[in-house]
Design a protein around this motif. Structure first.
Motif, PDB file in Angstrom:
ATOM      1  N   UNK A  97      24.712 103.624 101.330  1.00 37.55           N
ATOM      2  CA  UNK A  97      24.110 103.288 100.040  1.00 37.55           C
ATOM      3  C   UNK A  97      25.164 103.391  98.950  1.00 37.55           C
ATOM      4  N   UNK A  98      25.079 102.522  97.972  1.00 40.23           N
ATOM      5  CA  UNK A  98      25.956 102.586  96.803  1.00 40.23           C
ATOM      6  C   UNK A  98      25.631 103.879  96.049  1.00 40.23           C
ATOM      7  N   UNK A  99      26.632 104.743  95.801  1.00 41.53           N
ATOM      8  CA  UNK A  99      26.374 106.004  95.094  1.00 41.53           C
ATOM      9  C   UNK A  99      25.673 105.821  93.745  1.00 41.53           C
ATOM     10  N   UNK A 100      25.963 104.715  93.053  1.00 37.97           N
ATOM     11  CA  UNK A 100      25.300 104.464  91.769  1.00 37.97           C
ATOM     12  C   UNK A 100      23.800 104.241  91.964  1.00 37.97           C
ATOM     13  N   UNK A 101      23.438 103.555  93.034  1.00 35.97           N
ATOM     14  CA  UNK A 101      22.023 103.311  93.335  1.00 35.97           C
ATOM     15  C   UNK A 101      21.338 104.631  93.689  1.00 35.97           C
ATOM     16  N   UNK A 102      22.011 105.452  94.487  1.00 34.89           N
ATOM     17  CA  UNK A 102      21.443 106.752  94.867  1.00 34.89           C
ATOM     18  C   UNK A 102      21.199 107.595  93.618  1.00 34.89           C
ATOM     19  N   UNK A 103      22.193 107.674  92.738  1.00 34.31           N
ATOM     20  CA  UNK A 103      22.042 108.464  91.509  1.00 34.31           C
ATOM     21  C   UNK A 103      20.884 107.944  90.665  1.00 34.31           C
ATOM     22  N   UNK A 105      18.232 106.182  91.558  1.00 35.77           N
ATOM     23  CA  UNK A 105      16.941 106.428  92.202  1.00 35.77           C
ATOM     24  C   UNK A 105      16.573 107.911  92.191  1.00 35.77           C
ATOM     25  N   UNK A 106      17.531 108.760  92.475  1.00 33.82           N
ATOM     26  CA  UNK A 106      17.243 110.191  92.557  1.00 33.82           C
ATOM     27  C   UNK A 106      16.964 110.799  91.183  1.00 33.82           C
ATOM     28  N   UNK A 107      17.546 110.247  90.139  1.00 33.73           N
ATOM     29  CA  UNK A 107      17.273 110.761  88.791  1.00 33.73           C
ATOM     30  C   UNK A 107      15.813 110.564  88.415  1.00 33.73           C
ATOM     31  N   UNK A 108      15.145 109.608  89.053  1.00 33.41           N
ATOM     32  CA  UNK A 108      13.716 109.389  88.789  1.00 33.41           C
ATOM     33  C   UNK A 108      12.871 110.539  89.330  1.00 33.41           C
ATOM     34  N   UNK A 109      13.355 111.201  90.381  1.00 38.46           N
ATOM     35  CA  UNK A 109      12.535 112.178  91.089  1.00 38.46           C
ATOM     36  C   UNK A 109      12.980 113.622  90.920  1.00 38.46           C
ATOM     37  N   UNK A 110      14.261 113.834  90.679  1.00 38.42           N
ATOM     38  CA  UNK A 110      14.766 115.201  90.571  1.00 38.42           C
ATOM     39  C   UNK A 110      14.717 115.700  89.132  1.00 38.42           C
ATOM     40  N   UNK A 111      14.241 116.920  88.926  1.00 35.44           N
ATOM     41  CA  UNK A 111      14.327 117.507  87.585  1.00 35.44           C
ATOM     42  C   UNK A 111      15.798 117.636  87.184  1.00 35.44           C
ATOM     43  N   UNK A 112      16.066 117.621  85.907  1.00 37.61           N
ATOM     44  CA  UNK A 112      17.448 117.677  85.414  1.00 37.61           C
ATOM     45  C   UNK A 112      18.215 118.870  85.970  1.00 37.61           C
TER      46      UNK A 112
END
Length: 125
Positions: A97-103, A105-112
């Motif tokens: 996976x492209x690291x930018x895509x992972x970041x 997508x994951x920012x939508x679900x992970x608390x800061x």
């Protein structure tokens, strides 16, 4: 299907949201209470709200997630998270996976405060 209900009330110290997800995949539809789903008490760290709902078991969600092909970033994270909840010790692998895509997508679900984990999950450049 996915729905997000955002609750904003003046008497609450903090706004909160309720997320609803439903699978529409066709397949094994013979769900059994106590095996595939159960009546569960759902609560929040943010508000004193508590509800009862019919919720799929972690084992059933894992089975459904494993049947998805191709896997999405969210599916890989969900499988890792479920395994942790079930006492497993799997590692998360976003290889391919492209690291930018992972970041993104994951920012939508992970608390800061938990996003720092992403560095250890992404391939080293």
């Amino acid at each position: 299907y996915f729905a997000l209900f955002q609750i904003k009330e003046s008497f609450l110290a903090q706004n909160f949201s309720i997320k609803f997800e439903a699978s529409t995949r066709i397949g094994d539809i013979s769900w059994k209470k106590g095996e595939d789903f159960d009546l569960t008490v759902l609560s929040s760290r943010v508000t004193p709200l508590t509800v009862l709902a019919q919720v799929a078991t972690l084992e059933r969600i894992k089975k459904d997630k494993l049947s998805i092909n191709p896997k999405r970033v969210r599916d890989i994270f969900d499988l890792w998270f479920i395994d942790q909840k079930l006492g497993g010790n799997s590692s998360i692998n976003f290889q391919g996976f492209d690291p930018k895509v992972v970041k993104r997508e994951m920012h939508k679900f992970l608390p800061k405060n938990e996003r720092a984990m992403l560095k250890s999950w992404l391939p080293q450049e």
